[in-house]
Each structure stands twice: as structure tokens, then as C-alpha cells.
Design a protein around this motif. Sequence first.
Motif, PDB file in Angstrom:
ATOM      1  N   LYS A  20      51.420 -14.124  11.781  1.00 32.46           N
ATOM      2  CA  LYS A  20      50.637 -14.046  13.014  1.00 32.46           C
ATOM      3  C   LYS A  20      50.901 -15.253  13.916  1.00 32.46           C
ATOM      4  N   TRP A  21      50.826 -16.447  13.364  1.00 35.76           N
ATOM      5  CA  TRP A  21      51.003 -17.639  14.181  1.00 35.76           C
ATOM      6  C   TRP A  21      52.469 -17.865  14.533  1.00 35.76           C
ATOM      7  N   SER A  24      53.202 -15.467  17.336  1.00 39.15           N
ATOM      8  CA  SER A  24      52.546 -15.945  18.562  1.00 39.15           C
ATOM      9  C   SER A  24      53.342 -17.089  19.182  1.00 39.15           C
ATOM     10  N   TRP A  53      54.302  -9.185  15.334  1.00 40.19           N
ATOM     11  CA  TRP A  53      52.952  -8.660  15.527  1.00 40.19           C
ATOM     12  C   TRP A  53      52.815  -7.232  15.031  1.00 40.19           C
ATOM     13  N   VAL A  56      52.124  -7.680  11.424  1.00 42.63           N
ATOM     14  CA  VAL A  56      50.727  -8.062  11.203  1.00 42.63           C
ATOM     15  C   VAL A  56      49.840  -6.828  11.271  1.00 42.63           C
ATOM     16  N   TRP A  60      47.526  -5.436   8.260  1.00 41.44           N
ATOM     17  CA  TRP A  60      46.092  -5.245   8.460  1.00 41.44           C
ATOM     18  C   TRP A  60      45.700  -3.774   8.475  1.00 41.44           C
TER      19      TRP A  60
END
Length: 83
Positions: A20-21, A24, A53, A56, A60
Motif C-alpha cells: 500500500k505505501w 502510494s 493498488w 491491495v 483486502w
Amino acid sequence: MPSDTLALVQPRERLIFAVKWGASAIQIMGYTATGFGWTPWNLYLFLVGVVGWFAVGALWNDKALMLVHLVALGAMITGMVSG
């Protein structure tokens, strides 16, 4: 035992956190590259960020997040191939 369950979840959560990071940060670099006119590097950075992403969203099981990034990926690839 709850501590055993927590031990199994932590590596997965760490992976999600890192992806995620990382995605980003790479997308922010893509915005920066766009601002400075560094093409095609901006597109390459955006591609990596969008794929990150999407991953991710898959981890999730978030279908909306996956859909947005799948559409973005398709649009970017179509634009790159046709341009």
C-alpha cells in the motif's frame, strides 16, 4: 489460542502495509514526473502504482478498489498502445 492467530495475521498485514505505501509513493513519483514533463517515466510509475493498488484491493477482497484500478490500468495501457 489468540496469540497463534495474531502471529499468522501479522505477516499478511505487513505485506499489505508495504504494498500500500510502496504503491502510494510510486504514484506520487508519477505525479511529480508528470508535473516536470518527464514522459514516459510518469506512465511507467503510474502503471506500477496502479498494479500495486490493485494488489491491495485483491488482498483486502475490496471489489471497488480492484475495479477502479483495473479500469485505470486498462485505460493507461490502451492509451500507451494507441499513442
